[in-house]
Write a protein that holds these residues in place. Structure first.
Motif, PDB file in Angstrom:
ATOM      1  N   THR A   1      -4.530   6.526  -3.833  1.00 49.98           N
ATOM      2  CA  THR A   1      -3.893   5.365  -3.219  1.00 49.98           C
ATOM      3  C   THR A   1      -3.384   4.412  -4.296  1.00 49.98           C
ATOM      4  N   ASN A   2      -2.425   3.598  -3.914  1.00 54.90           N
ATOM      5  CA  ASN A   2      -1.942   2.570  -4.836  1.00 54.90           C
ATOM      6  C   ASN A   2      -3.069   1.639  -5.263  1.00 54.90           C
TER       7      ASN A   2
ATOM      8  N   LEU B   1      -5.326  -6.653  -5.475  1.00 58.91           N
ATOM      9  CA  LEU B   1      -5.041  -6.636  -4.043  1.00 58.91           C
ATOM     10  C   LEU B   1      -3.546  -6.491  -3.817  1.00 58.91           C
ATOM     11  N   SER B   2      -3.177  -5.982  -2.644  1.00 59.73           N
ATOM     12  CA  SER B   2      -1.765  -5.957  -2.251  1.00 59.73           C
ATOM     13  C   SER B   2      -1.315  -7.373  -1.914  1.00 59.73           C
TER      14      SER B   2
ATOM     15  N   PRO C   1       0.834  -1.214   0.000  1.00 57.01           N
ATOM     16  CA  PRO C   1       0.000   0.000   0.000  1.00 57.01           C
ATOM     17  C   PRO C   1       0.866   1.259   0.000  1.00 57.01           C
ATOM     18  N   GLY C   2       0.260   2.332  -0.397  1.00 55.04           N
ATOM     19  CA  GLY C   2       0.929   3.620  -0.449  1.00 55.04           C
ATOM     20  C   GLY C   2       0.070   4.564  -1.253  1.00 55.04           C
ATOM     21  N   GLU C   3       0.687   5.580  -1.822  1.00 53.52           N
ATOM     22  CA  GLU C   3      -0.069   6.498  -2.664  1.00 53.52           C
ATOM     23  C   GLU C   3       0.837   7.041  -3.761  1.00 53.52           C
ATOM     24  N   THR C   4       0.211   7.635  -4.762  1.00 50.47           N
ATOM     25  CA  THR C   4       0.979   8.142  -5.898  1.00 50.47           C
ATOM     26  C   THR C   4       1.656   9.468  -5.552  1.00 50.47           C
ATOM     27  N   LYS C   5       2.681   9.769  -6.334  1.00 47.46           N
ATOM     28  CA  LYS C   5       3.407  11.027  -6.183  1.00 47.46           C
ATOM     29  C   LYS C   5       3.259  11.816  -7.477  1.00 47.46           C
ATOM     30  N   PRO C   6       2.124  12.524  -7.605  1.00 46.06           N
ATOM     31  CA  PRO C   6       1.870  13.258  -8.846  1.00 46.06           C
ATOM     32  C   PRO C   6       2.645  14.566  -8.909  1.00 46.06           C
ATOM     33  N   GLY C   7       2.720  15.116 -10.119  1.00 44.59           N
ATOM     34  CA  GLY C   7       3.334  16.426 -10.276  1.00 44.59           C
ATOM     35  C   GLY C   7       2.264  17.481 -10.475  1.00 44.59           C
TER      36      GLY C   7
END
Length: 396
Positions: free
Chosen positions: A214-215, A257-258, A201-207
Motif C-alpha cells: 500500500t502507499n 498519513l494521507s 491511498p493506493g498501492e505500488t506498481k512493482p515490476g
C-alpha cells in the motif's frame, strides 16, 4: 603567521595552541595551506577570530584543514544554492540502489553538511551575515538536505517496491517543516520538526515478481529511511536531529498519513496548541504542488474566519501551562523556554495571529519577524512594543 595582536590577551594562548595543532597537521602541510594564508593576511585574522569564538570550529578545522579552502572561497556569500551543490555531490550515487548506496549517502550528506555548517558559522563570527541571514542559510541548508536525500531514497525505494500510485497517477511524499525550520528561522543548534504526508491511498506498481504494497506502507518505509539518513549518528556525526512529535497523535501516531486522513484528524480531533504549531507549517521538501493543496485544506483549522472568542480562553490556558512548565523545570535562566525567553516572544506574536489571522491574511505567514512587521504596520501592536520584541528576539 598568527597575527594575534588583534585578540584580547586572555585569548591569545588558546588561539596560539590551535594554530600549533593546525600547522602540525600532515594535511595542512600536504595541501600547502601556508601558501594560501601567506597571500591573504585578512583571512588569518578571520581564523583567529573564529578560533577564539568556537572550540567546535577550531577542532574541526584541525582535523580537516582542507575545509579552509572551501571556507576561503565561499565565506562572503549571502545567497547559496545548496540544493544544486548537493545534487552534484550525490550525483555518483544515482546509479546505485539502497543496499549499496545508503551508507555512502550518509557519509556524503554528513561531509557536505559539515563543510557548509562551518562556512555559515564563519560568516556569522566574521560579520558577513546578520542573525536573520544566518538562520535563513541554516534553513536553506536543511531544505536541501531533505530534498536531495528524499529524491535519492525515493528513486531507490521505487526500484524495490514499485511506484506508489493512485487513480490520478504516481504519488510523492510531502514534508511539512514546523517550528523554526518552517519559519525559515532555524538556528545553528535546532532540531528540525517535520510532518510527513502523501496525497491519496493506493498501492505500488512493482515490476517482476515483487508483490505490491500500500502507499501507506511505502511512504512509511521511505520516511523511516529518510529519518535514518539524517538523524543517525555515524563516525561522521549526524546531519540534523529529526523530531516527529508534532505529527497527528504525536509519538503514538502513524509516521505518515494521507491528505484526507490528515484533514480529518485536524477537523475532528485537532487541539488548540496544534493550531498554534501549524502557523509555522511550510512545505520544505517533496511534492510542492501537493503540499500547497494540503496546507490550503488545513488553513481553516488554523485560521478561523470569524473572531473566535473561545480562542482567548485557550490562549490563557496555554500560557498557564507554559508558566507551569517553566517553574517546574527550573528554567529561570533558559533563553528559549524561561520567562522572557524566545518562547515568550513567539507566544505573543502567534497568539495575535490566531486571533486576527482569519480575517487578516497578511498575518498568515510562518515567519515571526515578518509577522511582527505586519502587526506593527496594521496597528495590532504599538511601534515601541514591536521594537522591543524584535530586539529581544534577535539578542536571544
Amino acid at each position: 603567521m598568527e597575527r594575534l595582536e588583534l585578540l584580547p590577551e586572555a585569548l591569545r594562548g588558546i588561539v596560539s595552541g590551535y594554530w600549533q595543532q593546525l600547522q602540525d597537521s600532515p594535511e595542512f602541510q600536504a595541501q600547502d595551506l601556508a601558501a594560501l594564508l601567506a597571500k591573504d593576511p585578512a583571512f588569518i585574522d578571520e581564523i583567529n577570530r573564529v578560533f577564539a569564538a568556537s572550540e567546535f570550529v577550531a577542532t574541526t578545522l584541525i582535523r580537516e584543514p582542507i575545509l579552509l579552502f572551501a571556507v576561503h572561497e565561499s565565506r562572503q556569500l549571502q545567497l547559496i544554492q545548496y540544493q544544486q551543490l548537493l545534487e552534484v555531490t550525490l550525483s555518483d550515487l544515482a546509479d546505485l540502489d539502497f543496499k549499496s548506496g545508503s551508507e555512502q549517502l550518509k557519509r556524503q550528506l554528513r561531509r557536505f553538511h559539515r563543510r557548509e555548517f562551518i562556512a555559515i558559522l564563519w560568516r556569522d563570527f566574521c560579520g558577513y551575515l546578520d542573525v536573520h541571514q544566518v538562520c535563513t542559510q541554516m534553513s536553506a541548508l536543511a531544505d536541501a538536505c531533505l530534498q536531495c536525500s528524499l529524491d535519492l531514497l525515493h528513486q531507490w525505494s521505487r526500484l524495490e517496491w514499485g511506484e506508489p500510485a493512485a487513480e490520478d497517477g504516481p504519488q510523492s511524499l510531502v514534508i511539512i517543516g514546523m517550528g523554526k525550520l518552517g519559519a525559515r528561522e532555524l538556528n545553528v543548534s535546532s532540531d528540525i520538526d517535520l510532518i510527513f504526508a502523501y496525497p491519496r491511498p493506493g498501492e505500488t506498481k512493482p515490476g517482476g515478481d515483487t508483490s505490491s504494497i500500500t502507499n501507506q506502507q511505502y511512504f512509511t518505509r521511505l520516511s523511516q529511511r529518510l529519518i535514518d539518513a539524517l538523524d543517525t549518528v555515524t563516525a561522521d556525526g549526524f546531519v540534523f536531529r529529526v523530531d516527529m512529535r508534532l505529527r497527528p497523535y504525536g509519538s503514538e501516531g502513524a509516521l505518515v498519513l494521507s491528505f484526507d486522513a490528515m484533514e480529518d484528524y485536524y477537523q475532528n480531533e485537532g487541539r488548540d496548541w496544534e493550531r498554534y504549531a501549524l502557523i509555522k507549517g511550510r512545505i520544505v521538501a517533496g511534492d510542492q504542488a501537493g503540499g500547497k493543496e494540503l496546507l490550503k485544506r488545513l488553513n481553516p483549522f488554523v485560521y478561523r474566519r470569524y473572531l473566535d472568542f473561545g480562542m482567548f480562553e485557550s490562549l490563557r490556558d496555554m500560557k498557564v501551562q507554559i508558566n507551569k512548565q517553566s517553574r517546574r523545570g527550573k528554567l529561570d535562566t533558559d533563553i528559549k523556554l524561561g520567562p522572557g525567553g524566545i518562547r515568550e516572544v513567539e507566544f505573543i506574536v502567534q497568539a495575535l495571529q490566531l486571533v486576527h489571522g482569519g480575517r487578516d491574511k497578511l498575518l498568515q505567514t510562518p515567519s515571526i519577524t515578518e509577522t511582527m512587521e505586519q502587526l506593527q504596520k496594521r496597528g495590532y501592536l504599538p511601534d515601541s512594543a514591536v521594537t522591543e520584541l524584535l530586539m529581544a528576539y534577535e539578542f536571544l
